[in-house]
Write an enzyme that holds these catalytic residues in place. Structure first.
Site, PDB file in Angstrom:
ATOM      1  N   ASN A  87      -5.673   2.287  -2.895  1.00 34.86           N
ATOM      2  CA  ASN A  87      -7.076   2.679  -3.071  1.00 34.86           C
ATOM      3  C   ASN A  87      -7.224   4.145  -3.452  1.00 34.86           C
ATOM      4  O   ASN A  87      -8.337   4.598  -3.739  1.00 34.86           O
ATOM      5  CB  ASN A  87      -7.865   2.411  -1.780  1.00 34.86           C
ATOM      6  CG  ASN A  87      -8.332   0.974  -1.686  1.00 34.86           C
ATOM      7  OD1 ASN A  87      -8.159   0.193  -2.618  1.00 34.86           O
ATOM      8  ND2 ASN A  87      -8.930   0.625  -0.551  1.00 34.86           N
ATOM      9  N   ASN A  88      -6.140   4.880  -3.443  1.00 31.81           N
ATOM     10  CA  ASN A  88      -6.189   6.296  -3.814  1.00 31.81           C
ATOM     11  C   ASN A  88      -6.509   6.410  -5.307  1.00 31.81           C
ATOM     12  O   ASN A  88      -5.744   5.949  -6.148  1.00 31.81           O
ATOM     13  CB  ASN A  88      -4.843   6.939  -3.480  1.00 31.81           C
ATOM     14  CG  ASN A  88      -4.880   8.437  -3.632  1.00 31.81           C
ATOM     15  OD1 ASN A  88      -5.514   8.965  -4.540  1.00 31.81           O
ATOM     16  ND2 ASN A  88      -4.191   9.131  -2.752  1.00 31.81           N
ATOM     17  N   ASP A 108      -1.134  -0.574   6.049  1.00 31.81           N
ATOM     18  CA  ASP A 108      -1.274   0.093   7.354  1.00 31.81           C
ATOM     19  C   ASP A 108      -2.699   0.040   7.874  1.00 31.81           C
ATOM     20  O   ASP A 108      -2.960   0.589   8.939  1.00 31.81           O
ATOM     21  CB  ASP A 108      -0.824   1.554   7.257  1.00 31.81           C
ATOM     22  CG  ASP A 108      -1.831   2.406   6.490  1.00 31.81           C
ATOM     23  OD1 ASP A 108      -2.328   1.933   5.440  1.00 31.81           O
ATOM     24  OD2 ASP A 108      -2.138   3.519   6.933  1.00 31.81           O
ATOM     25  N   LYS A 114      -9.143  -2.521  -2.746  1.00 37.80           N
ATOM     26  CA  LYS A 114      -9.022  -3.356  -1.555  1.00 37.80           C
ATOM     27  C   LYS A 114     -10.197  -3.075  -0.623  1.00 37.80           C
ATOM     28  O   LYS A 114     -10.593  -1.927  -0.500  1.00 37.80           O
ATOM     29  CB  LYS A 114      -7.721  -3.004  -0.816  1.00 37.80           C
ATOM     30  CG  LYS A 114      -6.464  -3.262  -1.597  1.00 37.80           C
ATOM     31  CD  LYS A 114      -5.235  -2.712  -0.853  1.00 37.80           C
ATOM     32  CE  LYS A 114      -5.183  -1.186  -0.909  1.00 37.80           C
ATOM     33  NZ  LYS A 114      -3.994  -0.616  -0.240  1.00 37.80           N
ATOM     34  N   ASP A 133      -0.085   5.172   0.860  1.00 37.71           N
ATOM     35  CA  ASP A 133      -0.283   6.150   1.937  1.00 37.71           C
ATOM     36  C   ASP A 133      -0.163   5.465   3.299  1.00 37.71           C
ATOM     37  O   ASP A 133      -0.859   4.495   3.563  1.00 37.71           O
ATOM     38  CB  ASP A 133      -1.677   6.805   1.826  1.00 37.71           C
ATOM     39  CG  ASP A 133      -1.818   7.660   0.565  1.00 37.71           C
ATOM     40  OD1 ASP A 133      -1.092   8.658   0.447  1.00 37.71           O
ATOM     41  OD2 ASP A 133      -2.636   7.302  -0.298  1.00 37.71           O
ATOM     42  N   ASP A 168       0.866  -1.168   0.000  1.00 34.22           N
ATOM     43  CA  ASP A 168       0.000   0.000   0.000  1.00 34.22           C
ATOM     44  C   ASP A 168       0.912   1.230   0.000  1.00 34.22           C
ATOM     45  O   ASP A 168       2.110   1.107   0.316  1.00 34.22           O
ATOM     46  CB  ASP A 168      -0.875  -0.036   1.268  1.00 34.22           C
ATOM     47  CG  ASP A 168      -1.764   1.179   1.396  1.00 34.22           C
ATOM     48  OD1 ASP A 168      -2.252   1.683   0.364  1.00 34.22           O
ATOM     49  OD2 ASP A 168      -1.981   1.630   2.540  1.00 34.22           O
TER      50      ASP A 168
END
Lengths: 315, 315
Positions: free
Chosen positions: B65-66, B248, B222, B33, B31
């Site tokens: 996911n951004n 995270d 996700k 961020d 991931d």
């Protein structure tokens, strides 16, 4: 069950049955949109029905989840559409009841951040509840750089056709404080417009904020019992057994009546159809039975012949 | 379980354990961020870790996911922050995967109505998917009078810091058509900002639309498996048993890994805390166990000593 009629139970009732029911009940609670009017058009015959009930000494109140207008505007609208006998104290809107809740129940100390229309803010300010000022439309303001008020003790979400991402983000930030209350005027998911369009309701905006905050809102409007408590506190001797709740939406109006122990009537001039009510009735899930109306009419204008018969009898 | 280590199981791992794990895995999914960077600041040591993995011949992909930026911008950002070896085909964003889903899976015929940032529209247009043009900011446009495109076959919701009520209302109207697909780039409820502020995520906007439409969105990002299917279709021989998903956020990254049969690692530089993972592990609700990471590190910089040891061994 005391006071139950043979014709009670999710079916259309007619002439004589309606007359018996109207005579038995002393307190009539009407939803507005889809029951009394569609937007600026009164349901045909609705004004005659309401005026006749009032003239016969019945108590009539209006219980609406519409939070966009202050109560004064409702009185004006009723008058404009021919409901000549409706007074301010008969109107229980979710904005008015939200103001009562904030002032009298939780006695909020601090400002309220409002997602909603001007009418909702007006209602709060009239009750002496300070609201965070809406900022000028600064196109450069973002959640990264905007000011947040230091003393916000409640976020109140209602229908807001000027919702922006920034408002949603600010409300999410205020709700990080567990001392900040989270209220919604109502939980209506959507409202029908003409031409098959729909309008997202307060329930839609509240859901967004519930996800962003990880919290659940306290709902003031129907189907929550609180609006009935407001009515009971302002009218003496309200007996649930003598009340009839008339509405067009199973998940809101019928459930509200059921939650408050009132007989319920579905009118088919609005959102819900009789088939949906029958599906709920047939459901194995007993919680679904709370959506089932006790009586069904095509329109509240079906009350009119009953009044004529009553008049004939009284002649 | 094949390939399971004694140190597997929701606990912090160190030096030698990390080395054994890095050697055993061939495919690293990160991931971004909270794992690789915070906004414009790389996590200290993260660039060294990523560059070292790539130089050692490991496959490294980024699963974010951004949805706000097209993949090109990610490559530029990686380069700018010192991740010099990252290429376009290593980047799997929810916007890119949404474009793949619309083009290759459902083969959408018609326009897509996008709630999202410009980067999401760019990604769709690059995949040849027509999007409804955003209108000029007409302050008089409302859901009562605005035009609706006749051929919208999908509504796609992503993060949108320019969300308005009108966009939400238009999307609700399009979704009245059961033929119109309802997709969300991701379901992230919120994102942390500095100073304790938060940003409502796509999951928040999607919830609003789910309530208004009475429908459930298909989530692309996700924890849905689809992003892993995109990776598997573009890299040959991806074996879940040889993958490590590093993230995270328990409810997103760990659940994604679990859904795809990957080993999972929580890094504590972002949203979730180890205590939350332990609570999920102790939960009686077995579905909660899918949120529990197999391994925990304070930061992915904890990988660095392992590389040094590997280098020493190879000397």
């Amino acid at each position: 069950m005391a006071g139950a009629f043979a014709f009670k139970g999710c079916q259309k009732i007619r002439g004589a049955q309606i007359r018996v029911l109207l005579e038995a009940k002393e307190f009539f609670l009407f939803d507005c949109d889809g029951v009394i009017w569609h937007g600026e058009n009164a349901i045909t015959g609705a004004a005659k029905v309401v005026n006749a009930l009032i003239r016969r000494g019945k108590n009539v109140v209006f219980v609406t989840n519409n939070s966009t207008r202050p109560r004064e505007n409702y009185v004006n609208k009723f008058t404009r559409l021919g409901f000549t006998d409706v007074m301010l104290d008969q109107i229980f809107s979710s904005s008015y009841c939200s103001a009562l809740y904030l002032r009298d129940v939780v006695k909020v100390r601090g400002q309220v951040f409002v997602i909603g229309c001007e009418g909702l803010r007006t209602e709060l300010l009239e009750a002496g509840i300070p609201c965070v000022e809406e900022e000028e439309d600064d196109p450069d303001a973002t959640i990264y750089n905007c000011a947040l008020a230091p003393d916000v003790k409640a976020v109140l979400v209602g229908h807001d056709d000027k919702l922006t991402f920034l408002k949603l983000a600010k409300a999410s930030c205020y709700l990080r404080d567990p001392e900040c209350l989270f209220l919604a005027t109502d939980n209506d998911p959507w409202h029908p417009l003409s031409g098959g369009r729909i309008l997202p309701g307060s329930g839609s905006l509240t859901a967004a904020l519930e996800v962003a905050s990880g919290r659940k809102a306290t709902v003031i409007g129907k189907p929550s019992r609180f609006m009935f408590e407001c009515i009971s506190s302002q009218f003496s001797g309200v007996d649930p057994a003598q009340c009839l709740m008339v509405g067009d939406r199973l998940e809101t109006d019928m459930l509200f009546g059921s939650n408050c122990g009132l007989d319920t009537m579905l009118t088919l001039t609005g959102v819900s159809q009789i088939e949906e009510a029958q599906e709920y009735r047939s459901s194995d899930l007993t919680t679904n039975h709370s959506y089932v109306p006790d009586y069904v009419v095509d329109t509240i204008a079906d009350f009119l012949p009953a009044f004529e018969e009553i008049e004939e009898q009284n002649d």
